[in-house]
Design a protein around this motif. Structure first.
Motif, PDB file in Angstrom:
ATOM      1  N   LEU A   1       2.204  -1.588  -1.969  1.00 27.65           N
ATOM      2  CA  LEU A   1       2.741  -1.752  -0.623  1.00 27.65           C
ATOM      3  C   LEU A   1       2.552  -3.187  -0.130  1.00 27.65           C
ATOM      4  O   LEU A   1       3.422  -3.743   0.551  1.00 27.65           O
ATOM      5  CB  LEU A   1       2.038  -0.777   0.327  1.00 27.65           C
ATOM      6  CG  LEU A   1       2.843  -0.350   1.565  1.00 27.65           C
ATOM      7  CD1 LEU A   1       4.148   0.297   1.161  1.00 27.65           C
ATOM      8  CD2 LEU A   1       2.015   0.600   2.412  1.00 27.65           C
ATOM      9  N   GLU A   2       1.445  -3.799  -0.511  1.00 29.73           N
ATOM     10  CA  GLU A   2       1.220  -5.201  -0.158  1.00 29.73           C
ATOM     11  C   GLU A   2       2.218  -6.113  -0.868  1.00 29.73           C
ATOM     12  O   GLU A   2       2.696  -7.093  -0.298  1.00 29.73           O
ATOM     13  CB  GLU A   2      -0.213  -5.606  -0.511  1.00 29.73           C
ATOM     14  CG  GLU A   2      -1.271  -5.025   0.412  1.00 29.73           C
ATOM     15  CD  GLU A   2      -1.084  -5.473   1.841  1.00 29.73           C
ATOM     16  OE1 GLU A   2      -1.094  -6.685   2.090  1.00 29.73           O
ATOM     17  OE2 GLU A   2      -0.877  -4.595   2.708  1.00 29.73           O
TER      18      GLU A   2
ATOM     19  N   GLU B   1      11.704   0.573   6.302  1.00 32.98           N
ATOM     20  CA  GLU B   1      11.205   1.362   5.179  1.00 32.98           C
ATOM     21  C   GLU B   1       9.738   1.031   4.882  1.00 32.98           C
ATOM     22  O   GLU B   1       8.924   1.929   4.618  1.00 32.98           O
ATOM     23  CB  GLU B   1      12.064   1.088   3.927  1.00 32.98           C
ATOM     24  CG  GLU B   1      11.625   1.832   2.675  1.00 32.98           C
ATOM     25  CD  GLU B   1      11.754   3.344   2.801  1.00 32.98           C
ATOM     26  OE1 GLU B   1      11.151   4.060   1.994  1.00 32.98           O
ATOM     27  OE2 GLU B   1      12.461   3.810   3.716  1.00 32.98           O
ATOM     28  N   LEU B   2       9.406  -0.245   4.965  1.00 35.53           N
ATOM     29  CA  LEU B   2       8.033  -0.664   4.714  1.00 35.53           C
ATOM     30  C   LEU B   2       7.094  -0.056   5.746  1.00 35.53           C
ATOM     31  O   LEU B   2       5.999   0.429   5.407  1.00 35.53           O
ATOM     32  CB  LEU B   2       7.952  -2.199   4.766  1.00 35.53           C
ATOM     33  CG  LEU B   2       6.598  -2.809   4.406  1.00 35.53           C
ATOM     34  CD1 LEU B   2       6.260  -2.514   2.960  1.00 35.53           C
ATOM     35  CD2 LEU B   2       6.617  -4.318   4.637  1.00 35.53           C
ATOM     36  N   THR B   3       7.497  -0.069   7.024  1.00 36.41           N
ATOM     37  CA  THR B   3       6.670   0.519   8.085  1.00 36.41           C
ATOM     38  C   THR B   3       6.470   2.016   7.875  1.00 36.41           C
ATOM     39  O   THR B   3       5.351   2.544   8.014  1.00 36.41           O
ATOM     40  CB  THR B   3       7.316   0.270   9.460  1.00 36.41           C
ATOM     41  OG1 THR B   3       7.475  -1.139   9.661  1.00 36.41           O
ATOM     42  CG2 THR B   3       6.461   0.837  10.583  1.00 36.41           C
ATOM     43  N   VAL B   4       7.552   2.708   7.533  1.00 39.69           N
ATOM     44  CA  VAL B   4       7.480   4.154   7.316  1.00 39.69           C
ATOM     45  C   VAL B   4       6.524   4.482   6.174  1.00 39.69           C
ATOM     46  O   VAL B   4       5.673   5.375   6.272  1.00 39.69           O
ATOM     47  CB  VAL B   4       8.882   4.721   7.043  1.00 39.69           C
ATOM     48  CG1 VAL B   4       8.791   6.172   6.574  1.00 39.69           C
ATOM     49  CG2 VAL B   4       9.743   4.636   8.297  1.00 39.69           C
TER      50      VAL B   4
ATOM     51  N   ASN C   1       2.972   6.397   6.108  1.00 42.75           N
ATOM     52  CA  ASN C   1       2.822   7.523   5.190  1.00 42.75           C
ATOM     53  C   ASN C   1       1.514   7.408   4.410  1.00 42.75           C
ATOM     54  O   ASN C   1       0.773   8.387   4.247  1.00 42.75           O
ATOM     55  CB  ASN C   1       4.022   7.564   4.232  1.00 42.75           C
ATOM     56  CG  ASN C   1       4.010   8.790   3.334  1.00 42.75           C
ATOM     57  OD1 ASN C   1       3.420   9.815   3.686  1.00 42.75           O
ATOM     58  ND2 ASN C   1       4.643   8.702   2.185  1.00 42.75           N
ATOM     59  N   LEU C   2       1.248   6.192   3.914  1.00 41.76           N
ATOM     60  CA  LEU C   2       0.008   5.974   3.164  1.00 41.76           C
ATOM     61  C   LEU C   2      -1.209   6.168   4.063  1.00 41.76           C
ATOM     62  O   LEU C   2      -2.180   6.831   3.663  1.00 41.76           O
ATOM     63  CB  LEU C   2       0.003   4.546   2.595  1.00 41.76           C
ATOM     64  CG  LEU C   2      -1.289   4.112   1.885  1.00 41.76           C
ATOM     65  CD1 LEU C   2      -1.568   5.026   0.687  1.00 41.76           C
ATOM     66  CD2 LEU C   2      -1.207   2.665   1.454  1.00 41.76           C
TER      67      LEU C   2
ATOM     68  N   LEU D   1      -4.246   8.793   3.581  1.00 44.58           N
ATOM     69  CA  LEU D   1      -5.637   8.348   3.526  1.00 44.58           C
ATOM     70  C   LEU D   1      -6.476   9.015   4.619  1.00 44.58           C
ATOM     71  O   LEU D   1      -7.616   9.425   4.374  1.00 44.58           O
ATOM     72  CB  LEU D   1      -5.708   6.823   3.681  1.00 44.58           C
ATOM     73  CG  LEU D   1      -5.101   5.991   2.548  1.00 44.58           C
ATOM     74  CD1 LEU D   1      -5.131   4.509   2.908  1.00 44.58           C
ATOM     75  CD2 LEU D   1      -5.824   6.228   1.235  1.00 44.58           C
ATOM     76  N   GLY D   2      -5.911   9.123   5.825  1.00 41.86           N
ATOM     77  CA  GLY D   2      -6.607   9.804   6.906  1.00 41.86           C
ATOM     78  C   GLY D   2      -6.839  11.264   6.594  1.00 41.86           C
ATOM     79  O   GLY D   2      -7.895  11.831   6.914  1.00 41.86           O
ATOM     80  N   ASP D   3      -5.862  11.887   5.956  1.00 39.10           N
ATOM     81  CA  ASP D   3      -5.996  13.287   5.578  1.00 39.10           C
ATOM     82  C   ASP D   3      -7.122  13.464   4.556  1.00 39.10           C
ATOM     83  O   ASP D   3      -7.927  14.404   4.645  1.00 39.10           O
ATOM     84  CB  ASP D   3      -4.664  13.786   5.010  1.00 39.10           C
ATOM     85  CG  ASP D   3      -4.659  15.295   4.840  1.00 39.10           C
ATOM     86  OD1 ASP D   3      -4.954  16.000   5.829  1.00 39.10           O
ATOM     87  OD2 ASP D   3      -4.384  15.765   3.717  1.00 39.10           O
TER      88      ASP D   3
END
Length: 774
Positions: free
Chosen positions: A138-139, A165-168, A172-173, A177-179
């Motif tokens: 993503l980076e 798309e990058l923001t979405v 999502n990531l 990660l929070g989950d």
């Protein structure tokens, strides 16, 4: 001469470079040939003297032709060739620009390809829960989009789509990660409702079994944390976790001594930290040792199961937003300041000794604090060499003094605002109870002995009753205030210089506080109740009396500079004496005003033959006597005898001075009025001195009653007036005795003449008597 075709080509601007070069070479040869021919002709003409006119003319024509061709060529070069050069340069620049544009397009296409590949890999890694690889991909995609944004001509709608798309995908990531974080770090937080609610607080560091080929924690947790770090969200996540940890686990463990922490390790479910109450504690505050052990258990568990890798080594993330910091260091920075302040204000503050004899035992607390911080540094929660917590523990002397001073001032203020009417009896033999103090240093002792010898040599022996307080009553709270001051000064003895200074000036502040608080707090009562005014007078005199010698008792036992003369209270003595006098004088003024108001109802003692006037005058006199007797009852057991007599004499003097003034203003006194006036004044003479009768245990002081004229200045004047009211003219003349009798000592000749004119009718005898009053 140039051919027609050449001219046409030259004029049209299409002359080739090769044709131009050939022409220049051919012309150069013609010039050389012509030069040789001209030289040859000149030689033959002027050297050989061979005339050749015809050859000369042909040669001149040839020269002119060559000159014209040269001019035409120069013109061609200046106009046509240079113009063609500029056109060629412009065409070459355009071709170069086109080439650069093509190169940028190829670069943009390369970034688009990189973005696409990164997003494809991101989706694949995210499905496989390779969170670190997903974050890195993503980076990369973000870097590609940033490169596209830097291209100046990229106004493509596609760029906006890529950013979206990058923001979405980033959200999502973060969601995944929070989950994962929620599954691995589980809080159970009941609604707060006191200490019992904290017993339901739990922190579950979950270690689920590896179903569906999932990575095993703490490897999974490590990936989640590293991915959060790469995305720049780890600091926020750890901050939220730290806030919950502080509020629901760390602070309650510090604040409530009955709480403890239980760590349960379960093979399938992970590690659980839960608060519990093993036994009910009767202590109001936990000891530092208890607090440190409970906090270390929590922090060690977190360090092993949350802030470490599979090998329990601290996690390090190079080239990510958290830099080289370890998670334990990050959490330490987030919680330490607030946690240390909580430990200081909820634990260490209350562990400070209240007595200087316990200060040595406090070294144990300092050692425990050092060990606690050492453990935190080993786990890298702390980075610095010294913190506020350890500084606070080491500065125990200052904190002891500050705490002691604060407690002393609070206790003093409570005594000052308590009720004043609870009194104790003070006798001349009453002394302050000062504990036995350690012997002063040799140097101070020598100075003290030298001073005492000088005093003995230069003064006479004082009586045993010198500098003793007379018998009186003071407030019990003031006696306790002096005891509190003495205890504070005893604490200063043997303390460090800084501590002794704080305690000594706190002792001074006690008296300054009394000076400021008591007159203000009790202002209304001091004016309203004569009893309290007398007690306040005694309180101030009692404090002023002991302030004279209080510093002397302690000075030799205190450290420098207090032992050099700074430790004194003598400067406060005049202020307290003035405060006591002002308070009592204010009450005396109130009583004087009441006496005068009562006498104002006597109708100026005129026309007493009228029953109503006599009743009013008699009532006024009775009220004055009653008021004085009431004050005597209130003050007699409170004030020192001498002060009591002076006060009562002053008030009685005010009353009889008013009566004398009223009678002297009368212009006509009938015989019946004289009898009534004599009766009223006789009542005052008989009952007035009774207010000086001492208490039963003070019969030896009956002299005060016998010495009424000493305290009542107008007493003799009043007695002479009473005699004159019933005397005849001869008796008055006899008491005048040519200005040498007792009447002349109290009244002037004009006053006596006015009395005679008011009492006696205008007869020859009265005229003779008046002539004798000189």
């Amino acid at each position: 001469m140039a051919s027609f075709v050449t001219e046409v080509l030259a004029s049209s601007g299409k002359l080739e470079k090769e044709d131009l070069s050939g022409k220049i070479s051919k012309l150069s040869r013609k010039v050389d040939d012509t030069k040789e021919e001209v030289c040859e002709m000149i030689t033959k003409r002027y050297g050989d003297f061979l005339p050749s006119l015809q050859g000369s003319e042909e040669l001149m024509i040839q020269v002119e032709e060559v000159s014209r061709e040269m001019d035409a060529l120069i013109n061609c070069i200046e106009n046509e060739v240079q113009q063609n050069i500029h056109v060629a340069v412009a065409e070459y620049a355009k071709l170069k620009q086109q080439l650069e544009k093509n190169t940028l397009i190829i670069t943009m296409l390369g970034h688009l390809k990189e973005f696409h590949n990164a997003m494809e890999e991101f989706s694949k890694d995210l499905q496989e829960k390779k969170y670190v690889d997903s974050a890195n991909q993503l980076e990369k995609a973000k870097a590609s989009v940033d490169s596209l944004k830097s291209w100046k001509t990229s106004q493509l709608p596609l760029l906006s789509t890529l950013r979206s798309e990058l923001t979405v995908q980033r959200e999502n990531l973060i969601y995944h990660l929070g989950d994962e974080w929620k599954r691995l770090v589980i809080w159970r937080l009941p609604s707060p409702a006191g200490v019992k609610s904290f017993l339901k607080v739990e922190l579950n560091l979950s270690h689920p079994c590896s179903k569906d080929v999932e990575p095993k924690p703490p490897a999974l947790l490590c990936c989640v944390l590293q991915a959060l770090a790469i995305q720049g969200d780890l600091q926020h996540k750890i901050k939220l976790f730290s806030q919950v940890l502080l509020k629901n686990m760390m602070k309650p463990l510090v604040m409530y001594p009955s709480l403890s922490v239980r760590v349960t390790k379960q093979q399938d479910e992970g590690t659980i930290l839960a608060l519990e109450c093993l036994e009910e504690s009767h202590e109001e505050r936990s000891t530092p040792s208890q607090v440190y052990s409970k906090l270390l258990l929590v922090l060690k568990t977190l360090h092993s199961h949350l802030l470490g890798t599979a090998n329990h080594a601290p996690v390090i993330f190079p080239d990510v937003p958290i830099g080289e910091k370890k998670l334990s260091a990050i959490m330490g920075e987030l919680i330490w300041e607030e946690l240390s302040q909580c430990i200081i204000h909820e634990c260490l503050l209350y562990s400070i000794p209240t007595n200087s004899s316990q200060l040595e035992k406090y070294n144990t607390v300092i050692k425990e604090t050092e060990d606690f911080e050492k453990s935190l540094k080993e786990m890298e929660y702390l980075q610095g060499d010294s913190t506020d917590l350890l500084k606070y523990a080491r500065d125990v002397n200052c904190h002891f003094a500050s705490k002691k001073c604060k407690d002393v001032i609070v206790a003093a203020r409570k005594l000052m605002t308590s009720k004043m009417h609870n009194t104790v009896k003070i006798t001349p033999n009453s002394k302050l109870h000062i504990p036995k103090l350690p012997a002063p240093s040799s140097e101070v002792k020598v100075k003290q002995e030298t001073r005492n010898e000088m005093i003995t040599e230069n003064t006479k022996q004082l009586s045993a009753m010198s500098l003793c307080l007379p018998a009186c009553r003071i407030s019990e709270s003031v006696q306790q205030l002096m005891e509190l001051t003495i205890n504070t000064l005893c604490e200063a003895v043997g303390s460090s210089t800084q501590c002794a200074l704080q305690l000594f000036f706190t002792a001074r502040n006690i008296f300054q506080l009394f000076y400021d608080v008591v007159p203000t707090y009790h202002k209304e009562n001091l004016l309203k109740f004569p009893h309290l005014a007398a007690i306040q007078h005694n309180n101030c005199m009692y404090l002023a009396h002991h302030l004279l010698t209080l510093g002397h008792h302690f000075r030799a036992h205190l450290p420098q500079p207090l032992s050099e003369g700074v430790a004194t209270f003598v400067d406060m003595v005049p202020g307290f004496r003035k405060l006591g006098v002002q308070c009592f004088l204010a009450q005396l003024n109130v009583q004087r005003a009441e006496l005068l108001e009562r006498l104002s109802t006597a109708h100026n003692f005129c026309n007493l033959d009228d029953d109503d006037n006599y009743i009013a005058a008699s009532k006024a006199v009775r009220q004055v006597i009653h008021q004085l007797k009431q004050l005597g009852t209130v003050w007699q057991d409170v004030l020192p005898v001498s002060i009591y007599c002076k006060a009562m004499g002053n008030l009685l003097n005010t009353a009889i001075s008013e009566v004398i003034a009223k009678i002297m203003m009368l212009e006509d006194i009938s015989s019946e009025d004289g009898e009534h006036l004599h009766t009223l004044c006789q009542t005052i003479i008989e009952e007035g001195p009774l207010v000086f009768i001492p208490l039963a245990e003070e019969n030896k002081n009956k002299k005060y009653q016998e010495e009424v004229p000493v305290y009542v200045k107008k007493w003799s004047t009043f007695k002479e007036l009473v005699i004159v009211l019933r005397a005849n003219l001869q008796e008055i003349v006899d008491r005048w005795a040519d200005g040498k009798g007792p009447l002349a000592l109290e009244f002037s000749s004009s006053e006596v003449k006015n009395l005679i004119r008011a009492l006696f009718q205008n007869t020859e005898r009265r005229a003779i008597a008046l002539t004798k009053i000189k």
